[in-house]
Design an enzyme around this catalytic site. Structure first.
Site, PDB file in Angstrom:
ATOM      1  N   MET A  41       4.431 -65.773   8.520  1.00 28.86           N
ATOM      2  CA  MET A  41       5.238 -66.972   8.889  1.00 28.86           C
ATOM      3  C   MET A  41       6.836 -66.545   8.920  1.00 28.86           C
ATOM      4  O   MET A  41       7.613 -66.799   7.899  1.00 28.86           O
ATOM      5  CB  MET A  41       5.273 -68.177   7.835  1.00 28.86           C
ATOM      6  CG  MET A  41       3.805 -68.828   7.928  1.00 28.86           C
ATOM      7  SD  MET A  41       3.307 -69.968   6.502  1.00 28.86           S
ATOM      8  CE  MET A  41       2.619 -68.648   5.384  1.00 28.86           C
ATOM      9  N   HIS A  44      -5.884 -63.941   1.260  1.00 30.08           N
ATOM     10  CA  HIS A  44      -4.797 -64.460   2.332  1.00 30.08           C
ATOM     11  C   HIS A  44      -3.455 -64.625   1.646  1.00 30.08           C
ATOM     12  O   HIS A  44      -3.264 -64.912   0.464  1.00 30.08           O
ATOM     13  CB  HIS A  44      -5.225 -66.103   2.429  1.00 30.08           C
ATOM     14  CG  HIS A  44      -4.310 -66.559   3.474  1.00 30.08           C
ATOM     15  ND1 HIS A  44      -4.562 -66.610   4.923  1.00 30.08           N
ATOM     16  CD2 HIS A  44      -3.202 -67.456   3.651  1.00 30.08           C
ATOM     17  CE1 HIS A  44      -3.723 -67.369   5.640  1.00 30.08           C
ATOM     18  NE2 HIS A  44      -2.996 -67.877   4.703  1.00 30.08           N
ATOM     19  N   ASP A  99      -6.146 -73.601   7.727  1.00 26.63           N
ATOM     20  CA  ASP A  99      -5.192 -73.396   6.748  1.00 26.63           C
ATOM     21  C   ASP A  99      -4.473 -74.673   6.255  1.00 26.63           C
ATOM     22  O   ASP A  99      -3.533 -74.967   7.114  1.00 26.63           O
ATOM     23  CB  ASP A  99      -4.358 -72.060   7.009  1.00 26.63           C
ATOM     24  CG  ASP A  99      -3.571 -71.524   5.783  1.00 26.63           C
ATOM     25  OD1 ASP A  99      -3.409 -72.152   4.755  1.00 26.63           O
ATOM     26  OD2 ASP A  99      -2.744 -70.769   5.859  1.00 26.63           O
ATOM     27  N   MET A 116      -3.142 -74.391  11.863  1.00 23.57           N
ATOM     28  CA  MET A 116      -2.685 -74.839  10.586  1.00 23.57           C
ATOM     29  C   MET A 116      -2.837 -76.490  10.531  1.00 23.57           C
ATOM     30  O   MET A 116      -2.609 -77.068  11.429  1.00 23.57           O
ATOM     31  CB  MET A 116      -0.994 -74.758  10.555  1.00 23.57           C
ATOM     32  CG  MET A 116      -0.553 -73.572  10.711  1.00 23.57           C
ATOM     33  SD  MET A 116      -1.016 -72.605   9.165  1.00 23.57           S
ATOM     34  CE  MET A 116      -0.516 -73.567   7.844  1.00 23.57           C
ATOM     35  N   SER A 164      -5.599 -68.287  -0.660  1.00 24.48           N
ATOM     36  CA  SER A 164      -4.219 -68.085  -0.599  1.00 24.48           C
ATOM     37  C   SER A 164      -3.797 -67.613  -2.058  1.00 24.48           C
ATOM     38  O   SER A 164      -3.637 -68.663  -2.905  1.00 24.48           O
ATOM     39  CB  SER A 164      -3.523 -69.346   0.180  1.00 24.48           C
ATOM     40  OG  SER A 164      -2.286 -69.188  -0.130  1.00 24.48           O
ATOM     41  N   MET A 223       6.400 -65.434   3.830  1.00 24.28           N
ATOM     42  CA  MET A 223       7.575 -66.472   4.666  1.00 24.28           C
ATOM     43  C   MET A 223       9.075 -65.644   4.344  1.00 24.28           C
ATOM     44  O   MET A 223       9.328 -65.039   3.368  1.00 24.28           O
ATOM     45  CB  MET A 223       7.521 -67.578   3.622  1.00 24.28           C
ATOM     46  CG  MET A 223       6.076 -68.201   3.656  1.00 24.28           C
ATOM     47  SD  MET A 223       6.034 -69.871   2.893  1.00 24.28           S
ATOM     48  CE  MET A 223       4.465 -70.244   2.608  1.00 24.28           C
ATOM     49  N   ASP A 253       0.375 -64.964   2.052  1.00 24.01           N
ATOM     50  CA  ASP A 253       1.291 -65.744   3.035  1.00 24.01           C
ATOM     51  C   ASP A 253       2.640 -65.130   3.004  1.00 24.01           C
ATOM     52  O   ASP A 253       3.567 -65.312   1.891  1.00 24.01           O
ATOM     53  CB  ASP A 253       1.289 -67.387   2.361  1.00 24.01           C
ATOM     54  CG  ASP A 253       0.267 -68.050   2.758  1.00 24.01           C
ATOM     55  OD1 ASP A 253      -0.122 -68.054   3.905  1.00 24.01           O
ATOM     56  OD2 ASP A 253      -0.593 -68.565   1.999  1.00 24.01           O
ATOM     57  N   HIS A 306      -0.799 -63.652   6.630  1.00 24.20           N
ATOM     58  CA  HIS A 306      -0.337 -64.614   7.431  1.00 24.20           C
ATOM     59  C   HIS A 306       1.180 -64.684   7.531  1.00 24.20           C
ATOM     60  O   HIS A 306       1.814 -64.739   6.543  1.00 24.20           O
ATOM     61  CB  HIS A 306      -0.610 -65.959   6.974  1.00 24.20           C
ATOM     62  CG  HIS A 306      -0.356 -67.203   7.644  1.00 24.20           C
ATOM     63  ND1 HIS A 306      -0.617 -68.512   7.168  1.00 24.20           N
ATOM     64  CD2 HIS A 306       0.169 -67.340   8.929  1.00 24.20           C
ATOM     65  CE1 HIS A 306       0.301 -69.496   8.047  1.00 24.20           C
ATOM     66  NE2 HIS A 306       0.606 -68.698   9.086  1.00 24.20           N
TER      67      HIS A 306
HETATM   68  C1  DX5 Z   1       1.124 -72.764   3.971  1.00 21.57           C
HETATM   69  C2  DX5 Z   1       0.353 -71.622   3.725  1.00 21.57           C
HETATM   70  C3  DX5 Z   1      -0.988 -71.913   3.267  1.00 21.57           C
HETATM   71  C4  DX5 Z   1      -0.882 -72.311   2.003  1.00 21.57           C
HETATM   72  C5  DX5 Z   1      -2.379 -73.233   1.861  1.00 21.57           C
HETATM   73  O1  DX5 Z   1       2.081 -72.544   4.707  1.00 21.57           O
HETATM   74  O2  DX5 Z   1       0.016 -70.945   5.246  1.00 21.57           O
HETATM   75  O3  DX5 Z   1      -1.919 -70.554   3.478  1.00 21.57           O
HETATM   76  O4  DX5 Z   1      -0.859 -71.601   0.735  1.00 21.57           O
HETATM   77  O5  DX5 Z   1      -2.164 -73.679   0.579  1.00 21.57           O
HETATM   78  P1  DX5 Z   1      -2.954 -75.110   0.088  1.00 21.57           P
HETATM   79  O6  DX5 Z   1      -4.542 -74.637   0.118  1.00 21.57           O
HETATM   80  O7  DX5 Z   1      -2.790 -75.371  -1.173  1.00 21.57           O
HETATM   81  O8  DX5 Z   1      -2.744 -75.989   1.225  1.00 21.57           O
HETATM   82 ZN    ZN Z   2      -1.343 -69.359   5.181  1.00 19.42          ZN
END
Ligand code: DX5
Ligand code: ZN
Length: 235
Positions: free
Chosen positions: A77, A42, A185, A147, A17, A46, A44, A75
């Protein structure tokens, strides 16, 4: 370019990620983990609404795509994934995972909207969502993302209590003989990977566990890959 559907489901695939990477040097960071053995990357996304944090959107991904051929495991979110699916696909995403809890419109319509863009489709479940909630959609998607932290932030502690859910979903995938990636994740690193693999997840997202590993990203990714030998052993 690789298609997610061509990736094996019987070995550990590592999806670092970039949330834990240096955002000022994102494309170099992606190249660095690719050279260290990462299978996909990955991303992320948001929106400050579905989760209480903001990251980046399609313009950043479009710039990264010019620099990298890696499969972008995106991903989302965000509250309105269908609304933005085409923008993410046009920016160069290969795969889009949305949250079952986003409630933008009926789940089947969101799947269709993503499918129409040419991207492969994934659905993610927050920790409180039961495993059975994904069963009606299993035959229509390419990836399930469990998750193992509350979505929104990197660097949180792994939730062991999600392992029963992981095993339940994996057993159902095997029972129906589906070629679906089971991804986990949140809080996954060299310490927690063993239980994740044993409970059936084969695609592993790791932010802090890769970018923050004291012995370097190559050693971190190798440790994660090594858990292939434990895959499904607790089912
Ligand atoms: C959290 C993200 C993850 C996050 C994981 O909302 O979806 O992908 O980056 O990070 P670590 O591995 O540090 O928990
Ligand atoms: Zn993620």
């Amino acid at each position: 370019m690789i298609d997610l559907r061509q990736l094996a489901t019987d070995r550990i695939l590592v999806s670092p990620s970039v949330l834990s990477a240096d955002f000022g040097r994102l494309s170099e960071e992606i190249d660095r983990v690719e050279a260290a053995g990462a299978d996909v990357i990955h991303l992320d996304v948001m929106d400050g609404h579905f989760v209480p944090n903001l990251t980046f959107g399609s313009p950043v991904i479009k710039s990264l795509r010019k620099k990298s051929q890696m499969l972008f495991d995106t991903h989302l979110m965000i509250s309105e994934p269908a609304r933005y699916a085409q923008a993410f696909a046009s920016a160069g995403c290969d795969h889009l995972t949305f949250h079952l809890e986003c409630s933008e419109r009926p789940t089947g319509e969101i799947i269709d909207a993503i499918r129409q863009t040419g991207c492969t489709v994934g659905i993610s479940l927050k920790p409180a969502t039961p495993p059975e909630a994904i069963f009606p959609w299993l035959d229509r998607i390419d990836l399930i993302l469990i998750m193992t932290v509350e979505p929104g932030f990197g660097g949180q502690s792994f939730m062991t209590d999600q392992m029963g859910k992981c095993a339940t979903i994996k057993r159902e995938i095997l029972r129906r003989k589906l070629h679906v990636q089971l991804e986990a994740d949140g809080g996954i690193d060299a310490q927690t990977i063993g239980t994740v693999a044993a409970h059936g997840a084969n695609m592993i997202v790791s932010g802090t566990g890769v970018f923050g590993y004291p012995e370097g990203v190559k050693a971190a990714i190798a440790k994660l890959h090594d858990a292939t030998k434990l895959l499904d052993s607790a089912l």
